[in-house]
Design an enzyme around this catalytic site. Structure first.
Site, PDB file in Angstrom:
ATOM      1  N   GLU A   1      -8.801   7.887  -0.575  1.00  0.00           N
ATOM      2  CA  GLU A   1      -7.739   7.579   0.389  1.00  0.00           C
ATOM      3  C   GLU A   1      -6.446   8.164  -0.149  1.00  0.00           C
ATOM      4  OE1 GLU A   1      -5.520   3.700   2.389  1.00  0.00           O
ATOM      5  OE2 GLU A   1      -6.047   3.759   0.280  1.00  0.00           O
TER       6      GLU A   1
ATOM      7  N   ASP B   1     -16.335   0.277  -1.625  1.00  0.00           N
ATOM      8  CA  ASP B   1     -14.899   0.521  -1.639  1.00  0.00           C
ATOM      9  C   ASP B   1     -14.409   0.200  -3.048  1.00  0.00           C
ATOM     10  OD1 ASP B   1     -12.186   0.724  -0.954  1.00  0.00           O
ATOM     11  OD2 ASP B   1     -12.561  -0.115   1.038  1.00  0.00           O
TER      12      ASP B   1
ATOM     13  N   ASP C   1      -9.890   3.705  -3.133  1.00  0.00           N
ATOM     14  CA  ASP C   1      -8.637   3.192  -2.593  1.00  0.00           C
ATOM     15  C   ASP C   1      -7.451   3.890  -3.260  1.00  0.00           C
ATOM     16  OD1 ASP C   1      -7.545   0.982  -0.876  1.00  0.00           O
ATOM     17  OD2 ASP C   1      -6.618   0.347  -2.753  1.00  0.00           O
TER      18      ASP C   1
ATOM     19  N   HIS D   1      -9.257  -0.282   8.779  1.00  0.00           N
ATOM     20  CA  HIS D   1      -8.802  -1.673   8.706  1.00  0.00           C
ATOM     21  C   HIS D   1      -7.298  -1.805   8.502  1.00  0.00           C
ATOM     22  CE1 HIS D   1      -9.046  -0.205   4.680  1.00  0.00           C
ATOM     23  NE2 HIS D   1      -8.403  -1.274   4.237  1.00  0.00           N
ATOM     24  N   ASP D   2      -6.592  -0.704   8.281  1.00  0.00           N
ATOM     25  CA  ASP D   2      -5.138  -0.741   8.105  1.00  0.00           C
ATOM     26  C   ASP D   2      -4.398  -0.267   9.354  1.00  0.00           C
ATOM     27  OD1 ASP D   2      -5.405  -1.512   5.407  1.00  0.00           O
ATOM     28  OD2 ASP D   2      -5.399   0.577   4.710  1.00  0.00           O
TER      29      ASP D   2
HETATM   30  O1  TEU Z   1      -4.145   1.013   1.567  1.00  0.00           O
HETATM   31  C1  TEU Z   1      -3.180   1.867   1.012  1.00  0.00           C
HETATM   32  C2  TEU Z   1      -1.836   1.681   1.436  1.00  0.00           C
HETATM   33  O2  TEU Z   1      -0.967   2.392   0.951  1.00  0.00           O
HETATM   34  C3  TEU Z   1      -1.523   0.643   2.442  1.00  0.00           C
HETATM   35  O3  TEU Z   1      -0.506  -0.183   2.009  1.00  0.00           O
HETATM   36  C4  TEU Z   1      -1.128   1.339   3.657  1.00  0.00           C
HETATM   37  O4  TEU Z   1       0.036   2.074   3.420  1.00  0.00           O
HETATM   38  C5  TEU Z   1      -0.846   0.392   4.744  1.00  0.00           C
HETATM   39  O5  TEU Z   1      -1.929  -0.469   4.884  1.00  0.00           O
HETATM   40  C6  TEU Z   1      -0.652   1.119   6.027  1.00  0.00           C
HETATM   41  O6  TEU Z   1      -0.143   0.234   6.911  1.00  0.00           O
HETATM   42  C7  TEU Z   1      -5.185   0.597   0.764  1.00  0.00           C
HETATM   43  C8  TEU Z   1      -6.109  -0.298   1.544  1.00  0.00           C
HETATM   44  O7  TEU Z   1      -6.715   0.440   2.566  1.00  0.00           O
HETATM   45  C9  TEU Z   1      -5.337  -1.487   2.032  1.00  0.00           C
HETATM   46  O8  TEU Z   1      -6.108  -2.319   2.859  1.00  0.00           O
HETATM   47  C10 TEU Z   1      -4.842  -2.243   0.816  1.00  0.00           C
HETATM   48  O9  TEU Z   1      -4.010  -3.285   1.229  1.00  0.00           O
HETATM   49  C11 TEU Z   1      -4.087  -1.346  -0.139  1.00  0.00           C
HETATM   50  O10 TEU Z   1      -4.731  -0.098  -0.374  1.00  0.00           O
HETATM   51  C12 TEU Z   1      -3.970  -2.017  -1.488  1.00  0.00           C
HETATM   52  O11 TEU Z   1      -5.231  -2.032  -2.108  1.00  0.00           O
END
Ligand code: TEU
Ligand code: CA
Length: 557
Positions: free
Chosen positions: A254, A111, A212, A328-329
């Site tokens: 992403e 990642d 990311d 994970h989000d």
């Molecule tokens: O997520 C991208 C992101 O825009 C997140 O804030 C997303 O909108 C949110 O999690 C949705 O609820 C990536 C990663 O996947 C996330 O875990 C990180 O926190 C973020 O980037 C910052 O690196």
């Protein structure tokens, strides 16, 4: 043979990159398996579970960040891109993981978080010393007066995206937490550092990269443009040329802002950019129009069908989809789109059938293959920086407590981050110590050990779906067509290639439903289904799913 059929055949005879028939499993290392009892998952823990992943049959693992990091955002804030955080292990453990996975035909996907670094990265520690420091220009600075940020840009985790540094008399940009300063992609040295770092990991033997928030790389802050800036695609092309081209690395970006038109650029089959992107359109429907994910709304089912279908048809033969319902989000899909109570097993399998029948590369998020569910905790037990930021902001703005908690229960990122449920031992067998985040109390019923034993489990259902993708090339190449677009209960589609036609039927409700189709499928072969024997044709039981197959004949379109 018709023109369509000829086209179908041409594509299936071409040599395909490995990731077009692959299934990828996402590991969130902190929550996967703890080998040393400190309550945090680690690399040795992952190594100890590789046999489990091999049994499931996945081709690759996307590993959420394990680099050295102060863990402000659980590793998405990296302070050294070429080292492993001590909580996860060492570089030697990482090499061992790559090698042990390889023995089981599993590739490791890193990642890559290079929209920003940690504020504890040596680049930033230097950069903030003075305007004349050689690393100053690695980050994004704007003049201003203390207390008056340069513009209105907001951090995704609450508050302004600008933080004042007195030593420089300037603000730096952070689209995420203030411990995640944005790297300055306009600086060619920064891009060069990124390319070198990626090559360093490729040389160590990793199988690819997940990038990311790739859509933010070309931001134009003075124009308030964060996503899809003018230079975004040139930067990706440059990176691809420097690192990815003429390799078999898989790359997935992403891209929350991706539309199908954009995705055709990102995933151009000529290999000039990436293998594929994660798009989030189907993930952003159960919220109020024009608001955020915290502003809950029921899933508009017809729209959901239409959106997923649009991505299937728009990218057909011109780009490549990634297929996912969880990461994970995101909340757990069985709690979000299925029924995590009386029909948990049926609906988890139904969602799996729906996704794994489509064209693209399926991703399974750890625990999804067990039907793990959302959790409800006391506010003080939550850890996620995003949901705590939202709570603070909305509490101050006067939102009722109950509404805030409902939003957290439904959409909070900690839903996905509770420890993996391995067995019915204390803490689900995740750790012998105290887990960093509470284990879902339902681990006694929902765990890997019991599901591996049970041939009818969700785990084995996923295993069969993965095996089907290897066996039937129509799952990889077949043309997609949505059926019954107006049906408010059933998601139905076909996949067709020169020789074969598949039908996927999914009931999204807890009722037995009837439907009717023109084509006759009564004698078709059942490839997989989530009830012991399929329903009488024209009906589906609660959350029933079935995938049928028949030979294609001359008169079929
Ligand atoms: O997520 C991208 C992101 O825009 C997140 O804030 C997303 O909108 C949110 O999690 C949705 O609820 C990536 C990663 O996947 C996330 O875990 C990180 O926190 C973020 O980037 C910052 O690196
Ligand atoms: Ca540990």
């Amino acid at each position: 043979m018709g023109k369509e059929a000829l086209k179908d055949r041409n594509i299936s005879e071409k040599q395909q990159p490995w990731w077009k028939s692959a299934v990828i499993y996402q590991i969130y290392p902190r929550s996967f398996c703890d080998s040393n009892g400190d309550g945090i998952g680690d690399l040795q823990g992952i190594i100890s579970r590789l046999d489990y992943l091999q049994e499931l049959g996945v081709d690759a693992v996307w590993l959420s960040p394990v680099y050295r990091s102060p863990q402000d955002d659980n590793g998405y804030d990296i302070s050294d891109y070429r080292d492993i955080d001590p909580i996860f292990g060492t570089l030697a453990d990482m090499d061992e993981l790559i090698a042990e996975a390889k023995k089981r035909n599993i590739r490791i996907i890193m990642d890559v978080v290079v929209n920003h670094s940690s504020d504890e990265h040596v680049w930033f520690r230097e950069a903030k010393k003075s305007r004349s420091n050689p690393y100053h220009n690695y980050y994004i600075w704007r003049d201003g007066e203390e207390g008056t940020p340069p513009n209105e840009l907001k951090s995704a985790f609450g508050g302004s995206a600008w933080t004042w540094v007195p030593e420089c008399g300037q603000y730096y940009l952070h689209l995420f937490s203030e411990k995640q300063p944005d790297l300055n992609w306009e600086n060619p040295e920064v891009r060069h550092e990124v390319h070198e770092m990626l090559r360093w990991w490729a040389d160590r033997g990793v199988g690819g990269f997940r990038l990311d928030v790739v859509d933010l790389f070309g931001k134009e802050v003075d124009k308030m443009i964060t996503k899809e800036g003018t230079m975004l695609h040139p930067y990706i092309k440059e990176m691809s040329k420097a690192v990815f081209c003429n390799t078999d690395l898989v790359t997935v970006g992403e891209a929350w802002s991706a539309t199908p038109e954009r995705a055709l650029l990102y995933s151009n089959p000529d290999g000039s950019e990436l293998s594929m992107v994660f798009q989030f359109e189907h993930i952003s429907l159960d919220q109020q129009e024009g608001k955020t994910k915290w502003d809950l709304a029921p899933l508009p089912f017809l729209k959901f069908k239409q959106v997923l279908s649009k991505w299937q048809t728009e990218l057909y033969q011109r780009g490549w989809n990634s297929l996912f319902f969880e990461n994970h989000d995101l909340p757990r899909s069985v709690s979000r789109f299925g029924n995590d109570r009386e029909y948990r097993i049926e609906s988890a399998k139904m969602l799996a059938t729906l996704l794994h029948g489509m064209q693209g590369t399926p991703y399974i998020y750890q625990g999804q293959e067990l039907g793990m569910t959302n959790i409800r905790m006391e506010l003080s037990e939550y850890q996620d920086i995003e949901l705590l930021g939202m709570y603070r902001e909305r509490k101050a703005a006067g939102y009722p407590e109950e509404e805030l908690m409902e939003a957290i229960y439904a959409k909070g990122r900690d839903n996905a981050r509770t420890p993996m449920q391995w067995s019915d031992a204390p803490n689900g067998g995740f750790t012998t110590g105290t887990p960093w985040l509470k284990v879902n109390p339902n681990y006694k019923q929902i765990n890997a050990y019991s599901q591996v034993q049970d041939g009818n489990s969700i785990f084995h259902y996923y295993r069969k779906l993965i095996a089907l993708r290897k066996k039937h090339s129509v799952l990889v190449d077949g043309r997609y067509e949505l059926l019954l677009p107006e049906d408010s209960s059933v998601f139905a589609y076909t996949r067709t290639d020169e020789k074969t036609r598949l039908l996927v039927l999914c009931n999204f409700t807890a009722d037995t439903v009837a439907f009717s189709m023109d084509e006759d499928w009564t004698d078709a072969e059942v490839l997989i289904g989530n009830y012991e024997s399929p329903s009488a044709s024209g009906t589906l039981r609660p959350y029933e799913a079935v995938m049928l197959k028949k030979q294609r004949t001359a008169e079929m379109k």
